[in-house]
Design a protein around this motif. Structure first.
Motif, PDB file in Angstrom:
ATOM      1  N   GLN A  73       0.838  -1.184   0.000  1.00 45.46           N
ATOM      2  CA  GLN A  73       0.000   0.000   0.000  1.00 45.46           C
ATOM      3  C   GLN A  73       0.882   1.246   0.000  1.00 45.46           C
ATOM      4  N   VAL A  74       0.610   2.158  -0.908  1.00 43.21           N
ATOM      5  CA  VAL A  74       1.388   3.386  -1.004  1.00 43.21           C
ATOM      6  C   VAL A  74       0.789   4.425  -0.068  1.00 43.21           C
ATOM      7  N   GLN A  75       1.658   5.094   0.670  1.00 42.80           N
ATOM      8  CA  GLN A  75       1.223   6.183   1.542  1.00 42.80           C
ATOM      9  C   GLN A  75       1.965   7.451   1.177  1.00 42.80           C
ATOM     10  N   LEU A  76       1.231   8.561   1.135  1.00 39.89           N
ATOM     11  CA  LEU A  76       1.806   9.866   0.867  1.00 39.89           C
ATOM     12  C   LEU A  76       1.390  10.785   2.014  1.00 39.89           C
ATOM     13  N   VAL A  77       2.342  11.470   2.608  1.00 45.32           N
ATOM     14  CA  VAL A  77       2.052  12.343   3.736  1.00 45.32           C
ATOM     15  C   VAL A  77       2.647  13.720   3.475  1.00 45.32           C
ATOM     16  N   GLU A  78       1.765  14.714   3.333  1.00 45.36           N
ATOM     17  CA  GLU A  78       2.217  16.089   3.094  1.00 45.36           C
ATOM     18  C   GLU A  78       2.494  16.811   4.408  1.00 45.36           C
ATOM     19  N   SER A  79       3.369  17.788   4.331  1.00 41.65           N
ATOM     20  CA  SER A  79       3.638  18.663   5.468  1.00 41.65           C
ATOM     21  C   SER A  79       4.155  19.996   4.940  1.00 41.65           C
ATOM     22  N   GLY A  80       4.192  20.995   5.820  1.00 38.11           N
ATOM     23  CA  GLY A  80       4.774  22.268   5.456  1.00 38.11           C
ATOM     24  C   GLY A  80       3.788  23.382   5.169  1.00 38.11           C
ATOM     25  N   GLY A  81       2.515  23.067   5.185  1.00 42.09           N
ATOM     26  CA  GLY A  81       1.531  24.113   4.957  1.00 42.09           C
ATOM     27  C   GLY A  81       1.475  25.093   6.120  1.00 42.09           C
ATOM     28  N   GLY A  82       0.738  26.172   5.923  1.00 41.38           N
ATOM     29  CA  GLY A  82       0.603  27.158   6.981  1.00 41.38           C
ATOM     30  C   GLY A  82      -0.001  28.439   6.442  1.00 41.38           C
ATOM     31  N   ALA A  83       0.086  29.482   7.254  1.00 38.55           N
ATOM     32  CA  ALA A  83      -0.453  30.791   6.897  1.00 38.55           C
ATOM     33  C   ALA A  83       0.682  31.780   6.707  1.00 38.55           C
ATOM     34  N   VAL A  84       0.668  32.482   5.595  1.00 40.64           N
ATOM     35  CA  VAL A  84       1.694  33.482   5.304  1.00 40.64           C
ATOM     36  C   VAL A  84       1.033  34.709   4.698  1.00 40.64           C
TER      37      VAL A  84
ATOM     38  N   SER B 198      -6.442  14.775 -12.497  1.00 40.50           N
ATOM     39  CA  SER B 198      -6.387  14.062 -11.226  1.00 40.50           C
ATOM     40  C   SER B 198      -6.635  12.571 -11.403  1.00 40.50           C
ATOM     41  N   TYR B 199      -7.471  12.189 -12.393  1.00 41.12           N
ATOM     42  CA  TYR B 199      -7.784  10.769 -12.578  1.00 41.12           C
ATOM     43  C   TYR B 199      -6.591   9.978 -13.102  1.00 41.12           C
ATOM     44  N   GLU B 200      -5.554  10.666 -13.563  1.00 42.18           N
ATOM     45  CA  GLU B 200      -4.368   9.989 -14.079  1.00 42.18           C
ATOM     46  C   GLU B 200      -3.391   9.600 -12.966  1.00 42.18           C
ATOM     47  N   PHE B 201      -3.675   9.998 -11.750  1.00 43.43           N
ATOM     48  CA  PHE B 201      -2.787   9.703 -10.633  1.00 43.43           C
ATOM     49  C   PHE B 201      -3.409   8.656  -9.736  1.00 43.43           C
ATOM     50  N   ASP B 202      -2.549   7.735  -9.266  1.00 42.81           N
ATOM     51  CA  ASP B 202      -3.028   6.537  -8.586  1.00 42.81           C
ATOM     52  C   ASP B 202      -3.178   6.707  -7.077  1.00 42.81           C
ATOM     53  N   TYR B 203      -2.314   7.499  -6.474  1.00 45.89           N
ATOM     54  CA  TYR B 203      -2.284   7.612  -5.014  1.00 45.89           C
ATOM     55  C   TYR B 203      -2.233   9.087  -4.604  1.00 45.89           C
ATOM     56  N   TRP B 204      -2.859   9.360  -3.450  1.00 44.21           N
ATOM     57  CA  TRP B 204      -2.998  10.724  -2.982  1.00 44.21           C
ATOM     58  C   TRP B 204      -2.684  10.844  -1.501  1.00 44.21           C
ATOM     59  N   GLY B 205      -2.157  12.011  -1.127  1.00 34.80           N
ATOM     60  CA  GLY B 205      -1.998  12.327   0.281  1.00 34.80           C
ATOM     61  C   GLY B 205      -3.274  12.927   0.842  1.00 34.80           C
ATOM     62  N   GLN B 206      -3.225  13.282   2.113  1.00 33.85           N
ATOM     63  CA  GLN B 206      -4.416  13.786   2.801  1.00 33.85           C
ATOM     64  C   GLN B 206      -4.584  15.291   2.639  1.00 33.85           C
ATOM     65  N   GLY B 207      -3.548  15.962   2.169  1.00 32.90           N
ATOM     66  CA  GLY B 207      -3.612  17.395   1.937  1.00 32.90           C
ATOM     67  C   GLY B 207      -3.045  18.218   3.073  1.00 32.90           C
ATOM     68  N   THR B 208      -2.576  19.416   2.724  1.00 33.81           N
ATOM     69  CA  THR B 208      -2.084  20.367   3.714  1.00 33.81           C
ATOM     70  C   THR B 208      -2.577  21.757   3.322  1.00 33.81           C
ATOM     71  N   GLN B 209      -3.046  22.506   4.312  1.00 33.11           N
ATOM     72  CA  GLN B 209      -3.670  23.802   4.043  1.00 33.11           C
ATOM     73  C   GLN B 209      -2.608  24.880   3.864  1.00 33.11           C
ATOM     74  N   VAL B 210      -2.780  25.682   2.819  1.00 37.44           N
ATOM     75  CA  VAL B 210      -1.956  26.872   2.598  1.00 37.44           C
ATOM     76  C   VAL B 210      -2.895  28.075   2.551  1.00 37.44           C
ATOM     77  N   THR B 211      -2.639  29.052   3.399  1.00 38.98           N
ATOM     78  CA  THR B 211      -3.465  30.251   3.452  1.00 38.98           C
ATOM     79  C   THR B 211      -2.574  31.473   3.275  1.00 38.98           C
ATOM     80  N   VAL B 212      -2.901  32.279   2.263  1.00 40.53           N
ATOM     81  CA  VAL B 212      -2.114  33.474   1.963  1.00 40.53           C
ATOM     82  C   VAL B 212      -3.007  34.687   2.169  1.00 40.53           C
ATOM     83  N   SER B 213      -2.605  35.559   3.058  1.00 44.98           N
ATOM     84  CA  SER B 213      -3.404  36.749   3.356  1.00 44.98           C
ATOM     85  C   SER B 213      -2.812  37.970   2.645  1.00 44.98           C
ATOM     86  N   SER B 214      -3.700  38.900   2.339  1.00 47.63           N
ATOM     87  CA  SER B 214      -3.257  40.099   1.611  1.00 47.63           C
ATOM     88  C   SER B 214      -2.831  41.205   2.555  1.00 47.63           C
TER      89      SER B 214
END
Length: 126
Positions: free
Chosen positions: A1-12, A110-126
């Protein structure tokens, strides 16, 4: 089973930078094409950047060219997305995805990719 884990998101603030990472396990990473997608509230998931098995310069959505850089470290089974000069419109949940098989710079759906991570939120404020 392939696992993908994202990190590094945040608010800037606009103009700032973030570096996303996606650590993979479960299958030979160097055999995979990798990509980053994003999804903003109320919008469809969209391709951001992709990179082939051996690395190289990658390929990008037009609106992020010159600001984002995708890279990979096959020894660490990790793909990165360096995001500079961030804009409020870059705000989204960012997902990494893996494809095992043929790919090209046109592999952006997106349908061409087999495995996905859970996602990480990126928020950019003006």
């Amino acid at each position: 089973q392939v696992q993908l884990v994202e990190s590094g998101g945040g608010a800037v603030q606009a103009g700032g930078s973030l570096r996303l990472s996606c650590a993979t396990s479960g299958r030979t990473f160097s055999n995979s094409a990798m990509a980053w997608f994003r999804q903003a509230p109320g919008k469809e998931r969209e391709f951001v950047a992709g990179i082939g098995w051996g690395g190289g310069s990658g390929y990008y959505k037009d609106s992020v060219k010159g600001r984002f850089t995708i890279s990979r470290d096959n020894a660490k089974n990790t793909v990165y997305l360096q995001m500079d000069s961030l804009k409020p419109e870059d705000t989204a949940v960012y997902y990494c995805a893996a494809r095992y098989g043929w790919y090209s710079s046109s592999t952006r759906n997106s349908y061409e990719f087999d495995y996905w991570g859970q996602g990480t939120q990126v928020t950019v404020s003006s």
